[in-house]
Motif scaffolding. Sequence first.
Motif, mmCIF file in Angstrom:
data_model
loop_
_atom_site.group_PDB
_atom_site.id
_atom_site.type_symbol
_atom_site.label_atom_id
_atom_site.label_comp_id
_atom_site.label_asym_id
_atom_site.label_seq_id
_atom_site.Cartn_x
_atom_site.Cartn_y
_atom_site.Cartn_z
ATOM 1 N N PHE B 82 0.513 4.933 -2.290
ATOM 2 C CA PHE B 82 1.121 6.258 -2.270
ATOM 3 C C PHE B 82 1.803 6.568 -3.588
ATOM 4 O O PHE B 82 2.245 5.672 -4.308
ATOM 5 C CB PHE B 82 2.130 6.354 -1.124
ATOM 6 C CG PHE B 82 1.466 6.357 0.224
ATOM 7 C CD1 PHE B 82 1.202 7.547 0.869
ATOM 8 C CD2 PHE B 82 1.092 5.171 0.833
ATOM 9 C CE1 PHE B 82 0.575 7.561 2.101
ATOM 10 C CE2 PHE B 82 0.463 5.174 2.064
ATOM 11 C CZ PHE B 82 0.202 6.370 2.692
ATOM 12 N N ASP B 84 4.724 7.857 -4.034
ATOM 13 C CA ASP B 84 6.106 7.355 -4.045
ATOM 14 C C ASP B 84 6.153 5.897 -3.586
ATOM 15 O O ASP B 84 7.207 5.389 -3.253
ATOM 16 C CB ASP B 84 7.009 8.238 -3.176
ATOM 17 C CG ASP B 84 6.572 8.247 -1.709
ATOM 18 O OD1 ASP B 84 5.536 7.618 -1.381
ATOM 19 O OD2 ASP B 84 7.252 8.856 -0.876
ATOM 20 N N ALA B 86 5.980 4.377 -1.036
ATOM 21 C CA ALA B 86 6.227 4.282 0.412
ATOM 22 C C ALA B 86 6.480 2.851 0.870
ATOM 23 O O ALA B 86 6.027 2.448 1.929
ATOM 24 C CB ALA B 86 5.067 4.904 1.200
ATOM 25 N N LEU B 87 7.207 2.079 0.061
ATOM 26 C CA LEU B 87 7.569 0.727 0.498
ATOM 27 C C LEU B 87 8.677 0.845 1.544
ATOM 28 O O LEU B 87 9.520 1.730 1.464
ATOM 29 C CB LEU B 87 8.063 -0.095 -0.695
ATOM 30 C CG LEU B 87 7.036 -0.283 -1.811
ATOM 31 C CD1 LEU B 87 7.650 -1.052 -2.974
ATOM 32 C CD2 LEU B 87 5.804 -1.003 -1.300
ATOM 33 N N PHE B 88 8.663 -0.072 2.526
ATOM 34 C CA PHE B 88 9.671 -0.018 3.581
ATOM 35 C C PHE B 88 10.948 -0.688 3.080
ATOM 36 O O PHE B 88 10.942 -1.885 2.796
ATOM 37 C CB PHE B 88 9.156 -0.702 4.846
ATOM 38 C CG PHE B 88 7.832 -0.161 5.308
ATOM 39 C CD1 PHE B 88 7.625 1.214 5.417
ATOM 40 C CD2 PHE B 88 6.784 -1.013 5.622
ATOM 41 C CE1 PHE B 88 6.408 1.719 5.847
ATOM 42 C CE2 PHE B 88 5.562 -0.510 6.043
ATOM 43 C CZ PHE B 88 5.368 0.858 6.151
ATOM 44 N N PRO B 89 12.059 0.059 2.983
ATOM 45 C CA PRO B 89 13.264 -0.477 2.333
ATOM 46 C C PRO B 89 13.944 -1.584 3.129
ATOM 47 O O PRO B 89 14.668 -2.381 2.568
ATOM 48 C CB PRO B 89 14.174 0.740 2.213
ATOM 49 C CG PRO B 89 13.694 1.675 3.263
ATOM 50 C CD PRO B 89 12.222 1.446 3.419
#
Lengths: 273, 340
Positions: B82, B84, B86-89
Amino acid sequence: MRSEQLRRPAWERPSLFTRVMAAAGLVFLHAPVWVITLYAFTTEDRTYQFPPPGLTLHWFEVAFARDDIWQSMRLSLLVASAATLLAIILGTLAAFALARRTFSGKESITLLFVLPIALPGILTGLALLAGMRTIGLEPGFWTIVAGHATFCLVIVYNNVVARLRRVPPSWVEASMDLGARGHQTFRYVLLPQIATALLAGGMLAFALSFDEIIVTLFTAGHQRTLPIWFYSELFRPRERPVTNVVAVVVILVTLVPILLAYYLTRPDERGSE
Amino acid sequence: MTPAIELRATRRAFGSVVALDSVSLTIAPGEFFALLGPSGSGKTTCLRLIAGFDQPDSGAILLDGEDVTNTPPFARNVNTVFQDYALFPHMTVAENVAYGLRVRGIAAPERAQRAAAMLDLVRLGEFGARRPHQLSGGQRQRVALARALINQPKVLLLDEPLGALDLKLREEMQLELKGLQQRLGITFVFVTHDQGEALSMADRVAVFSQGRIEQLDTPRELYNRPQTVFVAGFVGSANVVGREAAQILTGRDRAFAIRPELIDLLAAGEPAADGYVQCAGEVVDVLYHGASSRLRVKVDERTTLAVARSESGDGGDLVVATGARVRLAWRPEHAVPLQD
């Protein structure tokens, strides 16, 4: 950060007048709470004589021995738990439905969800009572729960919706893209994001339900929740310090979840928001 | 050979805005394919349709010969990097990378092992225990890449993969992406608005404009033989001469493109060689670039042509300064005819 804050120039510092007024405001808000606490220990059982002639723990003993207090306390806790649970489930569902999607009528539905918190409790209560009468529902535990859930739901909904709006849509897409089904995306990606919002919303809802009286008056049958117990105690001025003792306990019970909710919803510097 | 991706007359409209207007497209297995265009041209819609985040109003999408038009994203053998990232924080880098395995029910030890191998592939072996916010932009980009590749997709989609990086990092990542694609041998489809990026990385480029593909070609063909006025203007730095101006210059009612380096610069009175198209003009400004300089020459009220002039050797005695009268000439075959 806060400790490194520089000393502000003189013209930005509040004047003595501002400070005195702020302090006076705080005293006005909190002094009654301290008065109640103080008079839970007084030896005088009729008047609020100042200073109290003596201090005693006697009233705690009296209060703990009274069955009606325990029953009301138990009922209030049960109602608040049930209403909160209901609100968490329904409020979360509503938040997911309304957070991101746009559809016709969405604005009206949002308004209908939020309205109960703005509506005077007396109207909610009256409406519920009329509704219950119409369908022949006997007032009781579950009607109290339903009445409380109307405004508890709003609290949970508002918390969750605010949090969901900060979740970029790409996170959900990334999760689906990597093979996650709907329930997995909810469990692994969305739930961790809204968990603190749920907890905070739930605790606020619990506290609201716990001290609710107006809606309860209309929806309860012969049951007496703790606020109703207080209300009826006013007309029996005997053993007034007992009321104060119970009030102190209630303050402690509601303060803890509210403080927890406050800490949980603070902005998080670690960027996990 | 079965195409990796096929779009058949795919159309998608959002309200009255037609984002994608009956686009057909075939991408071969192992191809590095670019969707190039300005914002709103339909390139991102195209990518989202392939990923399955959106469904076409009409037409069909095939992956590896199989119709996936109605297949949800989690059931497509395609993964996305993606814009941005879209890594899961709330997950560590390693947990992010292993996510695709976790939701497929693969046991924790194997997950950890494969995630570590993936992180090694993108040279982030030591960063598995960190959180995404503790990484730099370039590192996050590589985590997103590792996460998308762990399910061993047949197709990797990249949405403006280099858009958020600074110039130096962008050049590095261009090489890295290209190298990775060649090593893995899978199909890469990437969306970009940067023509330089598309030309330097892709095997083939589809140029989008207003929901349609203007031209689909190799970078070399696209640069040397643009077919339409839009492509000539968007790709490369050629002068695009519209129909009316072309009528005056060449006597033919057809727009054309001419590259700045193919225009000869002559003194005002100097005649051009036989068969050259020529015209007179006035120098508007001169930009000195070291090895060459770039002039803008106004040939009529509405037409200004860019001319590149080598600073080394030939024709060096001609003095050009702002306001100088000059003649321009080019070989007719260097002018690329364009459709409007």
